[in-house]
Design a protein around this motif. Structure first.
Motif, PDB file in Angstrom:
ATOM      1  N   GLY A 112      32.992 -17.244  46.298  1.00  0.00           N
ATOM      2  CA  GLY A 112      32.382 -18.333  46.706  1.00  0.00           C
ATOM      3  C   GLY A 112      31.574 -17.861  47.897  1.00  0.00           C
ATOM      4  N   ALA A 113      30.840 -18.977  48.572  1.00  0.00           N
ATOM      5  CA  ALA A 113      29.902 -18.625  49.679  1.00  0.00           C
ATOM      6  C   ALA A 113      30.531 -18.049  50.939  1.00  0.00           C
ATOM      7  CB  ALA A 113      29.128 -20.095  50.226  1.00  0.00           C
ATOM      8  N   ALA A 114      31.635 -18.398  51.137  1.00  0.00           N
ATOM      9  CA  ALA A 114      32.370 -17.911  52.525  1.00  0.00           C
ATOM     10  C   ALA A 114      33.882 -17.155  52.168  1.00  0.00           C
ATOM     11  CB  ALA A 114      32.709 -19.054  53.395  1.00  0.00           C
ATOM     12  N   THR A 115      34.206 -17.185  51.230  1.00  0.00           N
ATOM     13  CA  THR A 115      35.495 -16.655  50.673  1.00  0.00           C
ATOM     14  C   THR A 115      35.460 -15.830  49.351  1.00  0.00           C
ATOM     15  OG1 THR A 115      36.601 -18.425  49.772  1.00  0.00           O
ATOM     16  CG2 THR A 115      36.898 -18.133  52.423  1.00  0.00           C
ATOM     17  N   GLY A 124      26.750 -23.414  43.387  1.00  0.00           N
ATOM     18  CA  GLY A 124      26.459 -24.538  43.733  1.00  0.00           C
ATOM     19  C   GLY A 124      25.043 -25.151  43.680  1.00  0.00           C
ATOM     20  N   MET A 125      24.457 -26.001  42.912  1.00  0.00           N
ATOM     21  CA  MET A 125      23.102 -26.240  42.874  1.00  0.00           C
ATOM     22  C   MET A 125      22.808 -27.801  43.204  1.00  0.00           C
ATOM     23  SD  MET A 125      21.970 -24.305  39.577  1.00  0.00           S
ATOM     24  CE  MET A 125      23.596 -24.282  38.658  1.00  0.00           C
ATOM     25  N   LEU A 126      21.977 -28.225  44.091  1.00  0.00           N
ATOM     26  CA  LEU A 126      21.516 -29.318  44.407  1.00  0.00           C
ATOM     27  C   LEU A 126      20.402 -29.867  43.667  1.00  0.00           C
ATOM     28  CD1 LEU A 126      22.735 -31.875  46.045  1.00  0.00           C
ATOM     29  CD2 LEU A 126      21.481 -30.845  47.978  1.00  0.00           C
ATOM     30  N   PRO A 127      20.213 -30.657  42.682  1.00  0.00           N
ATOM     31  CA  PRO A 127      19.182 -30.863  42.198  1.00  0.00           C
ATOM     32  C   PRO A 127      18.280 -31.967  42.773  1.00  0.00           C
ATOM     33  CG  PRO A 127      20.968 -32.082  40.909  1.00  0.00           C
ATOM     34  CD  PRO A 127      21.472 -31.155  41.980  1.00  0.00           C
ATOM     35  N   GLY A 128      16.931 -31.929  43.062  1.00  0.00           N
ATOM     36  CA  GLY A 128      16.122 -32.948  43.804  1.00  0.00           C
ATOM     37  C   GLY A 128      16.374 -32.639  45.086  1.00  0.00           C
ATOM     38  N   MET A 174      26.066 -32.635  43.262  1.00  0.00           N
ATOM     39  CA  MET A 174      25.904 -31.261  43.175  1.00  0.00           C
ATOM     40  C   MET A 174      26.524 -30.541  41.902  1.00  0.00           C
ATOM     41  SD  MET A 174      27.431 -28.177  45.720  1.00  0.00           S
ATOM     42  CE  MET A 174      26.162 -28.484  46.938  1.00  0.00           C
ATOM     43  N   LYS A 175      25.886 -29.755  41.120  1.00  0.00           N
ATOM     44  CA  LYS A 175      26.254 -29.060  39.921  1.00  0.00           C
ATOM     45  C   LYS A 175      26.948 -27.737  40.318  1.00  0.00           C
ATOM     46  CE  LYS A 175      22.774 -31.082  36.726  1.00  0.00           C
ATOM     47  NZ  LYS A 175      21.928 -30.813  35.879  1.00  0.00           N
ATOM     48  N   VAL A 176      28.060 -27.508  39.658  1.00  0.00           N
ATOM     49  CA  VAL A 176      28.609 -26.309  40.264  1.00  0.00           C
ATOM     50  C   VAL A 176      28.726 -25.318  38.685  1.00  0.00           C
ATOM     51  CG1 VAL A 176      30.836 -25.306  40.753  1.00  0.00           C
ATOM     52  CG2 VAL A 176      29.832 -27.345  41.794  1.00  0.00           C
ATOM     53  N   ARG A 177      28.395 -24.150  38.708  1.00  0.00           N
ATOM     54  CA  ARG A 177      28.542 -22.968  37.611  1.00  0.00           C
ATOM     55  C   ARG A 177      29.399 -21.961  38.345  1.00  0.00           C
ATOM     56  NH1 ARG A 177      24.542 -19.187  36.161  1.00  0.00           N
ATOM     57  NH2 ARG A 177      23.098 -19.088  37.733  1.00  0.00           N
ATOM     58  N   LEU A 178      30.002 -21.355  37.087  1.00  0.00           N
ATOM     59  CA  LEU A 178      30.669 -19.978  37.300  1.00  0.00           C
ATOM     60  C   LEU A 178      29.743 -19.054  36.728  1.00  0.00           C
ATOM     61  CD1 LEU A 178      34.254 -20.910  36.425  1.00  0.00           C
ATOM     62  CD2 LEU A 178      33.191 -20.930  38.589  1.00  0.00           C
ATOM     63  N   SER A 179      29.357 -17.817  37.293  1.00  0.00           N
ATOM     64  CA  SER A 179      28.469 -16.897  37.046  1.00  0.00           C
ATOM     65  C   SER A 179      29.069 -15.634  37.095  1.00  0.00           C
ATOM     66  CB  SER A 179      27.264 -16.906  37.738  1.00  0.00           C
ATOM     67  OG  SER A 179      26.332 -16.059  37.435  1.00  0.00           O
ATOM     68  N   PRO A 180      29.386 -14.801  35.875  1.00  0.00           N
ATOM     69  CA  PRO A 180      30.346 -13.656  35.901  1.00  0.00           C
ATOM     70  C   PRO A 180      29.314 -12.513  36.433  1.00  0.00           C
ATOM     71  CG  PRO A 180      30.743 -14.795  33.909  1.00  0.00           C
ATOM     72  CD  PRO A 180      29.640 -15.495  34.490  1.00  0.00           C
TER      73      PRO A 180
END
Length: 65
Positions: free
Chosen positions: A55-58, A23-27, A1-7
């Motif tokens: 985050g997704a939940a917090t 979080g992005m899951l390639p393929g 999984m690739k993780v990036r921070l997006s302001p």
């Protein structure tokens, strides 16, 4: 999984600048929990009091002097 921070984008400087953790899951595959590290310079994404990491939940705010 690739993780990036997006302001987030704001018209005015907020108290806490929101930064989304994406979080992005390639393929094809199943998502899994695993430790990760990611960083982002805060010079252009700092609110008047600090930042808020979303985050997704917090959400968590951090005061940055």
């Amino acid at each position: 999984m690739k993780v990036r921070l997006s302001p987030l984008v704001y018209v005015q400087r907020p108290e806490y600048w929101g930064i989304e953790v994406i979080g992005m899951l390639p393929g094809i595959g199943l998502p899994a929990l695993a430790p990760y590290t990611e960083s982002l310079p805060l010079d252009s994404v700092l609110g008047t009091k600090g930042i808020e990491v979303i985050g997704a939940a917090t959400r968590e705010t951090f005061d940055v002097p």
